[in-house]
Design an enzyme around this catalytic site. Structure first.
Site, PDB file in Angstrom:
ATOM      1  N   CYS A  62      32.714   2.752  37.891  1.00 26.63           N
ATOM      2  CA  CYS A  62      33.939   2.485  37.138  1.00 26.63           C
ATOM      3  C   CYS A  62      33.620   1.959  35.735  1.00 26.63           C
ATOM      4  CB  CYS A  62      34.844   1.544  37.926  1.00 26.63           C
ATOM      5  SG  CYS A  62      36.586   1.669  37.465  1.00 26.63           S
ATOM      6  N   HIS A 101      35.629   4.612  42.996  1.00 31.13           N
ATOM      7  CA  HIS A 101      35.060   3.563  43.849  1.00 31.13           C
ATOM      8  C   HIS A 101      34.518   4.136  45.153  1.00 31.13           C
ATOM      9  CE1 HIS A 101      36.283  -0.177  41.716  1.00 31.13           C
ATOM     10  NE2 HIS A 101      37.132   0.670  41.142  1.00 31.13           N
ATOM     11  N   GLU A 128      32.890   2.537  47.375  1.00 28.39           N
ATOM     12  CA  GLU A 128      33.033   1.542  48.449  1.00 28.39           C
ATOM     13  C   GLU A 128      34.454   1.483  48.987  1.00 28.39           C
ATOM     14  OE1 GLU A 128      35.321  -0.487  45.488  1.00 28.39           O
ATOM     15  OE2 GLU A 128      33.546   0.768  45.335  1.00 28.39           O
TER      16      GLU A 128
END
Length: 419
Positions: free
Chosen positions: A307, A391, A393
């Site tokens: 990001c 993202h 995760e």
């Protein structure tokens, strides 16, 4: 509280028309009373959202009171509002949830993505007055009050979303203060700026620390992530989410988290196997010190940017970043992986993007956002570098992009073998 309801039979009823009064006893919870349901007997509009385009939206408040300025963005996630509330990348923003019903799962301490809430406020259509999740420890309204975060509900979020899609992200002011006029709030929205402001410094840790927590076994969806070889990763905290660190730890990494202004020379003295540049809020062009840090580290050890980290890498390579019309915020963005031809459903949260046309030769665009074809991933094998705009995760999900962590592990393993 006792309610008296008068009922009259309908004209077509075969029974004789008559009027009767029913006496009902209604008990109010402390949450109902806190929201004002014991007074009128329902809560009325007591808050305003004033946008810089001059529009004024009447709403009902929950959480903290007062007046707050922020950039209004919409998030299309169906769930995970607690993770959104604690994502540092939302610093100084009002998050408008397009999913109309929010609050039904309550709040629990296990889903925090940072140690506090950094966003300016929460804008929703319908606030659930009850919770129905076994992990819940308290309701959303109480949580926002404790964290001093403003929230409003009973507002037309679909209309505001259409306006943001048409005109782009707008600065707004949330207020519960009757003493402030609409014109005063409008002036505040038109004079407050977020572009060019360093927001990273306000969300980063103050000193280095070690992170060891892995993904809980009951939530571990990938049983093959444990690596036999340990790698030391230095993670720059530009506003990192806890789940990024958990996923790295689950892959067998030893993690040292450092502040955003930690010198590159000190990082290299640690002789890490790799460096992570985390997510974070705001304009990457407003943090030249972070770009310089990335420049000094690239090419010396394998790096992974997520990001904000991806945008800083783009600038460090000589590229440019730009502010998007309304950004990407949500857990359902399709991304095309240009290397394997697969489509990943991803979680995203950013208002800025890297201009791929500005990147030098040798830098490969590996992923694109399939909604608007913006750059979503970069790689440069020569510099042992990889980055993603979204993202991997993504807590609470989706998990399509989790293999990116194993790619980073492989990058460090290859670098070690070729050293």
């Amino acid at each position: 509280m006792v309610l008296y309801i008068t009922c009259k039979t309908l004209p077509f009823c075969p029974l004789k028309s008559r009027v009767s009064t029913i006496r009902c006893s209604v008990s109010l919870s402390s949450e109902d009373v806190a929201l004002g349901f014991g007074e009128r007997p329902w809560k009325t509009a007591d808050a305003r959202l004033v946008l810089e385009d001059g529009s004024i939206w009447r709403a009902k408040s929950f959480g903290a009171s007062g007046t707050q300025v922020g950039e209004v963005v919409f998030n299309t996630s169906m769930t995970g509002y607690q993770e959104i509330l604690t994502d540092p990348s939302y610093a100084c923003q009002f998050v408008l949830m397009t999913n109309p019903h929010i609050g039904n799962t309550g709040i629990n301490p296990e889903d925090e993505e940072s140690n506090q809430c950094f966003l300016g406020g929460l804008v929703i259509r319908s606030l659930s007055l009850c919770t129905s999740n076994w992990r819940c420890t308290r309701p959303l309204a109480d949580y926002l009050s404790e964290r001093n975060i403003m929230g409003i509900y009973d507002v037309d979020t679909r209309a505001i979303t259409r306006r943001l899609r048409q005109d782009g992200s707008l600065i707004g002011v949330l207020s519960t203060e009757d003493s402030k006029t609409d014109d005063e709030l409008l002036e505040m929205s038109r004079t407050w700026k977020i572009v060019g402001v360093d927001l990273i410094s306000g969300v980063s840790c103050e000193a280095p620390y070690e992170w060891a927590e892995k993904t809980n076994s009951e939530w571990e969806f990938n049983k093959d992530v444990i690596s036999g070889e340990k790698f030391h990763v230095v993670a720059y905290d530009f506003g990192t989410k806890h789940n990024i660190l958990r996923r790295l730890a689950s892959c067998g990494c030893r993690i040292t988290v450092v502040p955003s202004k930690w010198p590159a020379s000190e990082t290299l003295k640690m002789q890490p196997d790799g460096v992570l540049f985390s997510n974070g809020p705001g304009d990457p062009a407003a943090v030249p010190y972070a770009v310089e840090t990335v420049k000094e580290i690239i090419g010396k050890v394998p790096v992974f940017g997520i990001c904000m980290g991806h945008q800083l890498i783009g600038q460090a390579l000589g590229g440019k970043t730009f502010k998007m019309k309304f950004g990407h915020h949500g857990g359902n963005h399709p991304v095309g992986n240009l290397r394997n031809g697969c489509v990943e459903i991803s979680a995203q949260n950013h208002n800025y993007a890297v201009d791929p046309a500005s990147l030098p030769p040798g830098v490969e665009v590996t992923h694109v956002n399939l909604n608007d074809n913006s750059c979503a991933g970069l790689a440069c094998p020569e510099l042992k570098l990889m980055s993603l705009q979204y993202h991997p995760e993504s807590s609470p999900g989706p998990h399509d992009s989790d293999p990116a962590f194993r790619e980073f592990i492989q990058l460090m393993k290859d670098a070690k073998q070729n050293a």
